[in-house]
Design a protein around this motif. Structure first.
Motif, mmCIF file in Angstrom:
data_model
loop_
_atom_site.group_PDB
_atom_site.id
_atom_site.type_symbol
_atom_site.label_atom_id
_atom_site.label_comp_id
_atom_site.label_asym_id
_atom_site.label_seq_id
_atom_site.Cartn_x
_atom_site.Cartn_y
_atom_site.Cartn_z
ATOM 1 N N GLY A 233 43.389 6.589 41.954
ATOM 2 C CA GLY A 233 44.540 7.408 42.355
ATOM 3 C C GLY A 233 44.103 8.788 41.855
ATOM 4 O O GLY A 233 44.593 9.699 42.565
ATOM 5 N N HIS A 234 43.264 9.025 40.812
ATOM 6 C CA HIS A 234 42.890 10.148 40.421
ATOM 7 C C HIS A 234 42.247 11.212 41.326
ATOM 8 O O HIS A 234 42.105 12.393 41.189
ATOM 9 N N LEU A 235 41.695 10.513 42.364
ATOM 10 C CA LEU A 235 41.035 11.271 43.251
ATOM 11 C C LEU A 235 41.788 11.487 44.371
ATOM 12 O O LEU A 235 41.461 12.532 45.188
ATOM 13 N N ALA A 236 42.854 10.713 44.653
ATOM 14 C CA ALA A 236 43.669 10.962 46.014
ATOM 15 C C ALA A 236 44.646 12.215 45.719
ATOM 16 O O ALA A 236 45.221 12.390 44.588
ATOM 17 N N PRO A 237 44.783 12.989 46.867
ATOM 18 C CA PRO A 237 45.617 14.209 46.652
ATOM 19 C C PRO A 237 46.947 13.668 46.705
ATOM 20 O O PRO A 237 47.199 12.749 47.387
ATOM 21 N N ARG A 238 47.842 14.459 45.924
ATOM 22 C CA ARG A 238 49.230 13.890 45.882
ATOM 23 C C ARG A 238 50.004 15.262 46.821
ATOM 24 O O ARG A 238 49.866 16.281 46.329
ATOM 25 N N GLU A 241 52.418 18.025 45.291
ATOM 26 C CA GLU A 241 51.891 19.198 44.264
ATOM 27 C C GLU A 241 51.025 20.283 44.911
ATOM 28 O O GLU A 241 50.722 20.114 46.135
ATOM 29 N N ALA A 242 50.757 20.751 44.291
ATOM 30 C CA ALA A 242 49.908 22.173 44.824
ATOM 31 C C ALA A 242 48.892 21.650 45.002
ATOM 32 O O ALA A 242 48.069 21.004 44.298
ATOM 33 N N PRO A 243 48.029 22.028 46.170
ATOM 34 C CA PRO A 243 46.617 21.608 46.554
ATOM 35 C C PRO A 243 45.699 22.240 45.615
ATOM 36 O O PRO A 243 45.674 23.474 45.164
ATOM 37 N N THR B 106 37.253 14.269 36.416
ATOM 38 C CA THR B 106 38.280 13.923 37.352
ATOM 39 C C THR B 106 38.801 12.591 37.129
ATOM 40 O O THR B 106 39.967 12.390 37.502
ATOM 41 N N TYR B 149 46.279 14.262 36.838
ATOM 42 C CA TYR B 149 44.560 14.281 37.024
ATOM 43 C C TYR B 149 44.435 15.756 37.459
ATOM 44 O O TYR B 149 45.042 16.226 38.128
ATOM 45 N N ALA B 151 42.825 16.432 40.142
ATOM 46 C CA ALA B 151 42.875 16.780 41.347
ATOM 47 C C ALA B 151 44.425 17.059 41.790
ATOM 48 O O ALA B 151 44.493 17.485 42.962
ATOM 49 N N HIS B 152 45.129 16.862 40.994
ATOM 50 C CA HIS B 152 46.558 16.979 41.243
ATOM 51 C C HIS B 152 46.990 18.359 40.704
ATOM 52 O O HIS B 152 48.188 18.726 40.797
#
Lengths: 247, 256
Positions: A233-238, A241-243, B106, B149, B151-152
């Motif tokens: 999940g830590h690599l997936a964009p959310r 949130e701000a990109p 990351t 994280y 990436a967010h």
């Protein structure tokens, strides 16, 4: 109910009568597969580190091992260990013979472990090498030693990124474990073959076996979907949130 | 006896193959100095910074941190290598670096990124490190993002986490390698703001940058590198108003 069963050209009664046999087969398949995956996976960690390093001796040694075990069929590897090693008097008289190499289970276990270790090594090596260079540099700059870098940064990151590819290896290993049935072991396919040999009914045994493998794969797929959700999940964009701005 | 300078670099040389990138650069930072290092791309300014904490191994030259020299030796191929990697690791832990590309880990949350160095390199007790990390995240304005994280987060937020991560080591000297170059223009200000605060606290900083305003207003000394050599250096008030060399004059006019 009986009318419905009559429509299916299978002897359901025979399958149900042998249900416990099939369950023992499931147990055999699962313990062989997952113990081999566990031990092979543990072996793969130091070997992958060696393969990702520039060590002049260890790297080519491990490369040779993975090349041989990925280059030959699992069935052949299992036969070589089960039928082959017993030809040597020295092996038959050594301490390894009695509890281990004379046992079909142990031979299958050893062959499966060595096989999956080879595949897992190369898979993990790829993930280690793909660790973002900047993250490794940040660890170097923080004062991490090589070992600390490996343990704290590179491996935790590589394991996570290896999850999707490793799910394939787990499924391949499960399917490959049918090899056990060729050396007398009563795994899922072994029970199917036994049924076929005993009653001359091919579908009953083999369709049941296929269904059981399918259900196990379904469970494995679910497990990995859960792992990916929790550890990737830590690599997936959310979305909300701000990109992250790319570098 | 005069106090040891926080960081001293003497006659540093670095080549990549036949290409000489750094040709004998020396630099000295007293405690509390903020040295801005300017230069066109290819002038060797980033390489120079990376040689200080040995992310690149210099071919020759000495680096002293608070008077302690990083010991180097020649290996059997005639290459310069550290004599004692443990010493280098210890020195690196006192020389925090902030990268252009943030380089956060990351797979770790913001808080874990900040805790990593203190807990796993300096072996600070976890409770103590947590307390300090919380204070540092508050300082860079990211207390509410501790469990995110990287990436967010936005680029500016990531770079502020990277600064908090660097500060967590209580470094003697901070190295900034173009910390705002990868940021969208509207995010540059928040990072420079944090860096100004650090300068006001008398942190010793070496900052490789393209931000002329930061160099002029914040640095105690500005160094202009040209083709791997120090071309011009001095107080920013003097350099920016009245440059001595044609190269720096041309550089300034290109930047404006």
């Amino acid at each position: 109910m009986q009318a419905v069963l009559d429509l299916i050209p299978l002897d359901i009664g025979l399958i149900l009568a042998n249900f416990d046999r099939f369950m023992w087969g499931v147990w055999m398949t699962l313990n062989l597969t997952f113990l081999a995956l566990l031990c092979g996976g543990l072996l793969a960690i130091p070997m992958a580190i060696a393969r990702a390093s520039r060590h002049p001796v260890l790297n080519p040694m491990v490369w040779g091992y993975t090349y041989v075990f990925r280059g030959t069929p699992l069935l052949v590897q299992t036969f070589l260990i089960y039928f082959g090693l017993g030809q040597f008097e020295a092996v038959r008289e050594s301490w390894l013979w009695d509890p281990i190499l004379s046992s079909a289970w142990w031979c299958a276990f050893i062959a499966f472990t060595l096989n999956t270790a080879a595949y897992s090594t190369e898979l993990l090596r790829g993930a280690i090498i793909d660790t973002p260079k900047g993250e490794v540099e940040a660890a170097v700059a923080t004062g991490h030693s090589y070992a600390a870098r490996m343990r704290r940064i590179i491996l935790p990151s590589a394991f996570r990124r290896a999850i999707p590819a490793y799910s394939n290896e787990v499924i391949f290993m499960l399917h490959g474990s049918v090899v056990a049935s060729t050396i007398t072991l009563q795994d899922i396919l072994g029970v199917g073959r036994w049924l076929n040999g005993r009653y001359y009914l091919a579908y009953e045994g083999f369709i049941t076996a296929a269904l059981l493998y399918f259900l196990i794969v379904l469970a494995i797929t679910r497990l990995f979907r859960w792992l990916e959700r929790n550890y990737l999940g830590h690599l997936a964009p959310r979305d909300s949130e701000a990109p992250a701005s790319p570098q | 006896m005069a106090e040891e300078s926080a960081l001293k670099v003497q006659d540093l040389h670095k080549s990549f193959g036949a290409h000489k990138v750094i040709r004998g650069v020396s630099m000295e930072a007293q405690k509390g100095d903020v040295i801005a290092i300017l230069g066109a791309s290819g002038s060797g300014k980033s390489t120079f910074l990376r040689c200080i904490n040995l992310l690149e191994t210099p071919n020759s030259g000495d680096v002293y941190l608070a008077g302690e020299k990083i010991r180097m030796k020649k290996n059997r191929h005639g290459e310069t290598v550290p004599e004692d990697i443990r010493q280098v690791e210890r020195m690196r832990s006192r020389l925090a670096m902030v990268f252009q590309g943030f380089n956060l880990w990351t797979h770790m949350t913001v808080l874990e990124n900040v805790l990593e160095g203190p807990v796993h390199v300096q072996k600070t007790p976890k409770a103590e490190a947590r307390e300090k990390a919380a204070a540092l995240l508050a300082k860079v304005g990211l207390s509410d993002r501790a469990d995110y994280y990287p990436a967010h987060l936005s680029g500016g937020q990531q770079q502020r986490v990277a600064i908090a991560r660097a500060l967590a080591m209580d470094p003697d000297v901070m190295l900034f390698d173009e910390p705002t170059s990868a940021l969208d223009p509207e995010l540059v200000g928040e990072v420079l703001g944090v860096m100004r605060d650090l300068a006001d606290e008398a942190r010793t900083m070496l900052v490789v940058t393209h931000e002329m305003g930061f160099a002029r207003d914040v640095s105690s000394k500005t160094v202009f590198l040209h083709q791997g050599e120090v071309c011009e250096e001095g107080a920013p008030s003097k350099l920016f108003s009245n440059p001595d060399t044609e190269q720096f004059r041309a550089f300034l006019s290109r930047m404006n």
